[in-house]
Design a protein around this motif. Sequence first.
Motif, PDB file in Angstrom:
ATOM      1  N   SER A 134      -2.993  26.237   0.826  1.00  0.00           N
ATOM      2  CA  SER A 134      -3.274  24.892   1.285  1.00  0.00           C
ATOM      3  C   SER A 134      -4.401  24.318   0.434  1.00  0.00           C
ATOM      4  CB  SER A 134      -3.678  24.975   2.764  1.00  0.00           C
ATOM      5  OG  SER A 134      -3.987  23.728   3.271  1.00  0.00           O
ATOM      6  N   SER A 135      -4.117  23.200  -0.268  1.00  0.00           N
ATOM      7  CA  SER A 135      -5.115  22.577  -1.149  1.00  0.00           C
ATOM      8  C   SER A 135      -5.741  23.575  -2.114  1.00  0.00           C
ATOM      9  CB  SER A 135      -6.221  21.917  -0.319  1.00  0.00           C
ATOM     10  OG  SER A 135      -5.686  20.967   0.549  1.00  0.00           O
ATOM     11  N   CYS A 136      -4.927  24.461  -2.646  1.00  0.00           N
ATOM     12  CA  CYS A 136      -5.416  25.419  -3.648  1.00  0.00           C
ATOM     13  C   CYS A 136      -5.100  24.916  -5.049  1.00  0.00           C
ATOM     14  CB  CYS A 136      -4.794  26.798  -3.414  1.00  0.00           C
ATOM     15  SG  CYS A 136      -5.304  27.558  -1.863  1.00  0.00           S
ATOM     16  N   GLU A 137      -5.615  25.618  -6.062  1.00  0.00           N
ATOM     17  CA  GLU A 137      -5.360  25.197  -7.432  1.00  0.00           C
ATOM     18  C   GLU A 137      -5.586  26.412  -8.329  1.00  0.00           C
ATOM     19  OE1 GLU A 137      -8.449  22.805  -9.097  1.00  0.00           O
ATOM     20  OE2 GLU A 137      -9.953  24.095  -8.177  1.00  0.00           O
ATOM     21  N   GLY A 138      -5.162  26.274  -9.595  1.00  0.00           N
ATOM     22  CA  GLY A 138      -5.450  27.330 -10.562  1.00  0.00           C
ATOM     23  C   GLY A 138      -4.235  28.136 -10.950  1.00  0.00           C
ATOM     24  N   PHE A 139      -3.100  27.858 -10.328  1.00  0.00           N
ATOM     25  CA  PHE A 139      -1.905  28.635 -10.658  1.00  0.00           C
ATOM     26  C   PHE A 139      -0.793  27.745 -11.210  1.00  0.00           C
ATOM     27  CE2 PHE A 139       0.709  27.536  -6.883  1.00  0.00           C
ATOM     28  CZ  PHE A 139      -0.252  27.047  -6.019  1.00  0.00           C
ATOM     29  N   SER A 140       0.171  28.415 -11.817  1.00  0.00           N
ATOM     30  CA  SER A 140       1.293  27.687 -12.388  1.00  0.00           C
ATOM     31  C   SER A 140       2.579  28.196 -11.760  1.00  0.00           C
ATOM     32  CB  SER A 140       1.357  27.899 -13.905  1.00  0.00           C
ATOM     33  OG  SER A 140       1.915  29.168 -14.195  1.00  0.00           O
ATOM     34  N   THR A 141       3.676  27.612 -12.159  1.00  0.00           N
ATOM     35  CA  THR A 141       4.968  28.034 -11.636  1.00  0.00           C
ATOM     36  C   THR A 141       5.319  29.451 -12.102  1.00  0.00           C
ATOM     37  OG1 THR A 141       5.859  26.646 -13.397  1.00  0.00           O
ATOM     38  CG2 THR A 141       5.990  25.784 -11.170  1.00  0.00           C
ATOM     39  N   ASP A 142       4.633  29.957 -13.129  1.00  0.00           N
ATOM     40  CA  ASP A 142       4.843  31.360 -13.524  1.00  0.00           C
ATOM     41  C   ASP A 142       4.413  32.293 -12.401  1.00  0.00           C
ATOM     42  OD1 ASP A 142       3.998  31.122 -17.102  1.00  0.00           O
ATOM     43  OD2 ASP A 142       5.787  30.571 -15.945  1.00  0.00           O
ATOM     44  N   GLY A 143       3.292  31.979 -11.782  1.00  0.00           N
ATOM     45  CA  GLY A 143       2.821  32.788 -10.665  1.00  0.00           C
ATOM     46  C   GLY A 143       3.812  32.747  -9.506  1.00  0.00           C
ATOM     47  N   LEU A 144       4.378  31.564  -9.283  1.00  0.00           N
ATOM     48  CA  LEU A 144       5.368  31.429  -8.200  1.00  0.00           C
ATOM     49  C   LEU A 144       6.611  32.258  -8.504  1.00  0.00           C
ATOM     50  CD1 LEU A 144       5.146  27.606  -7.438  1.00  0.00           C
ATOM     51  CD2 LEU A 144       4.069  29.497  -6.220  1.00  0.00           C
ATOM     52  N   ALA A 145       6.972  32.321  -9.782  1.00  0.00           N
ATOM     53  CA  ALA A 145       8.135  33.124 -10.172  1.00  0.00           C
ATOM     54  C   ALA A 145       7.912  34.582  -9.806  1.00  0.00           C
ATOM     55  CB  ALA A 145       8.398  32.972 -11.668  1.00  0.00           C
ATOM     56  N   ALA A 146       6.681  35.071 -10.007  1.00  0.00           N
ATOM     57  CA  ALA A 146       6.383  36.471  -9.665  1.00  0.00           C
ATOM     58  C   ALA A 146       6.531  36.699  -8.165  1.00  0.00           C
ATOM     59  CB  ALA A 146       4.963  36.832 -10.116  1.00  0.00           C
ATOM     60  N   LEU A 157       6.804  30.598   2.153  1.00  0.00           N
ATOM     61  CA  LEU A 157       6.104  30.209   0.933  1.00  0.00           C
ATOM     62  C   LEU A 157       5.769  28.728   1.091  1.00  0.00           C
ATOM     63  CD1 LEU A 157       5.054  30.780  -1.907  1.00  0.00           C
ATOM     64  CD2 LEU A 157       7.317  30.222  -2.791  1.00  0.00           C
ATOM     65  N   ASP A 158       4.479  28.454   1.323  1.00  0.00           N
ATOM     66  CA  ASP A 158       4.072  27.108   1.696  1.00  0.00           C
ATOM     67  C   ASP A 158       2.935  26.688   0.767  1.00  0.00           C
ATOM     68  OD1 ASP A 158       3.320  25.547   4.917  1.00  0.00           O
ATOM     69  OD2 ASP A 158       2.982  24.841   2.872  1.00  0.00           O
ATOM     70  N   LEU A 159       3.215  25.686  -0.082  1.00  0.00           N
ATOM     71  CA  LEU A 159       2.238  25.283  -1.098  1.00  0.00           C
ATOM     72  C   LEU A 159       1.538  23.974  -0.754  1.00  0.00           C
ATOM     73  CD1 LEU A 159       4.494  25.953  -4.216  1.00  0.00           C
ATOM     74  CD2 LEU A 159       2.889  27.510  -3.118  1.00  0.00           C
ATOM     75  N   ARG A 160       1.439  23.673   0.510  1.00  0.00           N
ATOM     76  CA  ARG A 160       0.990  22.356   0.921  1.00  0.00           C
ATOM     77  C   ARG A 160      -0.214  21.821   0.146  1.00  0.00           C
ATOM     78  NH1 ARG A 160      -0.727  24.219   6.979  1.00  0.00           N
ATOM     79  NH2 ARG A 160       1.358  25.089   6.940  1.00  0.00           N
ATOM     80  N   GLU A 161      -0.010  20.670  -0.475  1.00  0.00           N
ATOM     81  CA  GLU A 161      -1.070  19.920  -1.145  1.00  0.00           C
ATOM     82  C   GLU A 161      -1.829  20.709  -2.204  1.00  0.00           C
ATOM     83  OE1 GLU A 161      -3.299  17.939   2.160  1.00  0.00           O
ATOM     84  OE2 GLU A 161      -1.249  18.164   2.924  1.00  0.00           O
ATOM     85  N   SER A 162      -1.230  21.749  -2.744  1.00  0.00           N
ATOM     86  CA  SER A 162      -1.898  22.472  -3.816  1.00  0.00           C
ATOM     87  C   SER A 162      -1.637  21.783  -5.143  1.00  0.00           C
ATOM     88  CB  SER A 162      -1.405  23.920  -3.873  1.00  0.00           C
ATOM     89  OG  SER A 162      -1.873  24.627  -2.767  1.00  0.00           O
ATOM     90  N   LEU A 182      13.982  33.998   4.085  1.00  0.00           N
ATOM     91  CA  LEU A 182      13.103  32.828   4.169  1.00  0.00           C
ATOM     92  C   LEU A 182      13.208  32.097   5.502  1.00  0.00           C
ATOM     93  CD1 LEU A 182      13.125  30.926   0.749  1.00  0.00           C
ATOM     94  CD2 LEU A 182      11.249  32.190   1.795  1.00  0.00           C
ATOM     95  N   VAL A 183      12.043  31.777   6.059  1.00  0.00           N
ATOM     96  CA  VAL A 183      11.969  30.986   7.281  1.00  0.00           C
ATOM     97  C   VAL A 183      11.346  29.631   6.963  1.00  0.00           C
ATOM     98  CG1 VAL A 183      10.861  30.844   9.555  1.00  0.00           C
ATOM     99  CG2 VAL A 183      11.809  33.009   8.777  1.00  0.00           C
ATOM    100  N   SER A 184      10.438  29.627   5.954  1.00  0.00           N
ATOM    101  CA  SER A 184       9.740  28.388   5.651  1.00  0.00           C
ATOM    102  C   SER A 184       9.504  28.260   4.157  1.00  0.00           C
ATOM    103  CB  SER A 184       8.408  28.378   6.412  1.00  0.00           C
ATOM    104  OG  SER A 184       7.604  27.314   5.991  1.00  0.00           O
ATOM    105  N   LEU A 185       9.892  27.125   3.578  1.00  0.00           N
ATOM    106  CA  LEU A 185       9.680  26.868   2.155  1.00  0.00           C
ATOM    107  C   LEU A 185       9.142  25.453   1.999  1.00  0.00           C
ATOM    108  CD1 LEU A 185      10.051  27.845  -0.816  1.00  0.00           C
ATOM    109  CD2 LEU A 185      12.326  26.819  -0.758  1.00  0.00           C
ATOM    110  N   ASN A 186       7.924  25.340   1.466  1.00  0.00           N
ATOM    111  CA  ASN A 186       7.314  24.026   1.271  1.00  0.00           C
ATOM    112  C   ASN A 186       6.897  23.880  -0.174  1.00  0.00           C
ATOM    113  OD1 ASN A 186       5.738  21.732   1.105  1.00  0.00           O
ATOM    114  ND2 ASN A 186       4.470  22.190   2.878  1.00  0.00           N
ATOM    115  N   ILE A 187       7.680  23.099  -0.937  1.00  0.00           N
ATOM    116  CA  ILE A 187       7.364  22.886  -2.360  1.00  0.00           C
ATOM    117  C   ILE A 187       7.068  21.419  -2.627  1.00  0.00           C
ATOM    118  CG2 ILE A 187       8.660  24.888  -3.204  1.00  0.00           C
ATOM    119  CD1 ILE A 187      10.954  22.914  -3.875  1.00  0.00           C
ATOM    120  N   SER A 188       6.656  20.703  -1.588  1.00  0.00           N
ATOM    121  CA  SER A 188       6.524  19.252  -1.691  1.00  0.00           C
ATOM    122  C   SER A 188       5.504  18.793  -2.729  1.00  0.00           C
ATOM    123  CB  SER A 188       6.179  18.643  -0.325  1.00  0.00           C
ATOM    124  OG  SER A 188       5.033  19.272   0.198  1.00  0.00           O
ATOM    125  N   CYS A 189       4.558  19.657  -3.090  1.00  0.00           N
ATOM    126  CA  CYS A 189       3.521  19.235  -4.038  1.00  0.00           C
ATOM    127  C   CYS A 189       3.956  19.384  -5.494  1.00  0.00           C
ATOM    128  CB  CYS A 189       2.249  20.043  -3.805  1.00  0.00           C
ATOM    129  SG  CYS A 189       2.515  21.792  -4.083  1.00  0.00           S
TER     130      CYS A 189
END
Lengths: 581, 150
Positions: A134-146, A157-162, A182-189
């Motif tokens: 939540s409101s995090c930063e510093g990572f890329s989609t490469d990290g998400l791939a891992a 996997l919830d990336l809210r406002e990151s 998966l129960v919850s996926l939030n990629i809105s950011c």
Amino acid sequence: MAYSFPEEVLEHVFSFIHTDKDRNSISVVCKSWYAVERWSRRRIFVGNCYAVSPVIVTRRFPELRSVALKGKPHFADFNLVPEGWGGDVFPWIATMARAYPMLEELRLKRMVVTDESLELISRSFKNFKVLVLSSCEGFSTDGLAAIAANCRNLRELDLRESEVDDLSGHWLTHFPDSCTSLVSLNISCLGSEVSFSALERLVGRCPNLRTLRLNRAVPLERLPNLLRRAPQLVELGTGAYSAEPRPEVFSSLEGAFGSCKELKSLSGFWDVVPDYLPSIYSICSGITSLNLSYATIQSPDLIKLVTQCPNLQRLWVLDYIEDSGLEALAAHCKDLQELRVFPSEPYGVEPNVALTEQGLVSVSEGCPKLHSVLYFCRQMTNAALVSIAKNRPNMTRFRLCIIEPQTPDYQTMEPLDVGFGAIVEHCKELRRLSLSGLLTDRMFDYIGTHAKKLEMLSVAFAGDSDLGLHHVLFGCESLRKLEIRDCPFGDKALLANAAKLETMRSLWMSSCSVSYGACKLLGQKMPRLNVEVIDERGPLDSRPESCSVEKLYIYRSVAGPRRDMPQFVSTMDEDSELRLS
Amino acid sequence: MITLKSNDGETFDIDETVAVELQIIKHMMEVGCSGGEIPLPNVAGKILAKLIEYCNKHVESGKAEEQAASDDLKAYDADFVNVDQATLFDIILAANYLDIKSLLDLTCQTVADMVKGKTPEEIRRIFCIKNDFTPEEEEEVRRENQWAFE
């Protein structure tokens, strides 16, 4: 007669005790309870990652499954915390990778999360299930791939406002075909397009998917296919809600929504075209939460939509709703509990919409369960605030943002002291308050006198003198977080209430009048506080004692001063006086 | 029929279908050691009687499937734990020793509910527990709890 239960019985009893407060209470009862409690604790919440260290946590609680951490102070949301300040989660991940191979859940807020951290998470925890950033930063989609590739039992996997370095949408294809959990996926950011076919297949093979928040890049034409694969969805965030008006697209959408009988929460709606809004009308009666904060539609369309949702409990909307829309809301949505109205043009000088204090008064009159408010507007009166306070004594969160600083009551030209005073006096359960407008020390006196349950207070451009700060520190018994910017508060109140700071989680002061000398003194007096001066103007050593510091962040900690400060952050501890003299 | 004997000499005959609720007895039955009287040195007659009553009720209700039976059972359970603290604790210890899962869950939940929302001082009073922390030790734990974990 004293009863000593066998440990396994005690553990069984403790398995029914979940809240942090209760777990903390039982740990203090006696040594054997402390021991059983620490071995059986499965989840912790750390409100300030620097208040404790990963080593202390892992030493005390050897069997955690769920960890929540918060990093930067709240004012980071307004860009007041400089880049590189801290809050890197990596030391935590590294320690927990060794200590908690069975870790299942990680919830992080305002932390710096690198790809290295994400990769380590994905490799270290075999049963990892929940990642909320939540409101995090510093990572890329490469990290998400891992994460997608390696976390075989991923549920959330919830990336809210990151803020994500969005290299490509390809990462989503790293979910293996065997992933069905998966129960919850939030990629809105995320900004870039994810592979639609991969997304459709993923959604289709996860029968327990309840929450799906898409990003803007998912076009409207793709939505029906996704919905048809997940008719069990409870929470949906659409992508862009625009397309050329075409009857077949409309009826496809309408039909797809119609088959989603469980939908309760909607969000997304970027670029929404009003012609397409009726496609959701058939499910509106079940909707309890509506986030329209990206929907740039005007009041008449908003009214049409909102009046279809009689069971609405939460509404986030732009000020395009105007007073007329809020009146309609008040008339139709009697279950409303939370309202947030965001500014469509915050930097405009003149009002662009007919939204005034009256809109908020209407809602406070018409909605008996309303208890949480965030309201951006350009004008306010004491009379309106008094009405709101008397209408809604059940208010628990009240954040008013009058856009121009130090705006007085526009009818009487008086400060808004009396109005906010009424809020704290009538709303006895108030836990969170954000102030704005023209406010004097008198306002703070009201707060100190009445706001006994207040836990978080945000102040900007308010007050006349140190007395204001003193009233708050002295009177607000439940205060946990205080954040202040651009107020004439200085050394006296801070030093006089130094002990109070150990009863709070943190204090933030920026662009105030606290001197460098006072910070040093405070650091010496209160060794268990971390008194951190943030100053980007250069080294502090040569500064005169009377010089005001740019920013000050004070927090209690059992871990001592932190060791990862950038050069523009200095901690005022007992040694600093010696070192610098 | 299985015969259980309490530590104060009372005997209780129970049906096999009920006896299996007591996991410890179930295991004995499985390995063929359940003939004759089974002595239970850790359980008093008064408490064993209550446990058997509980198991009888639950086995009976298990056969009925309607909602009404389930509501009835909930009411029974609530009433069952409505006893003085000493008896409740004796029941827990016996349920633990005899390994009666649902009763252990019920009674431990009841004790947990007694603890929730209470301060450490109140908890110590309720359970007659001596605080063996030194003031400094207690202060340190409290500080860590409040500063780090709340």
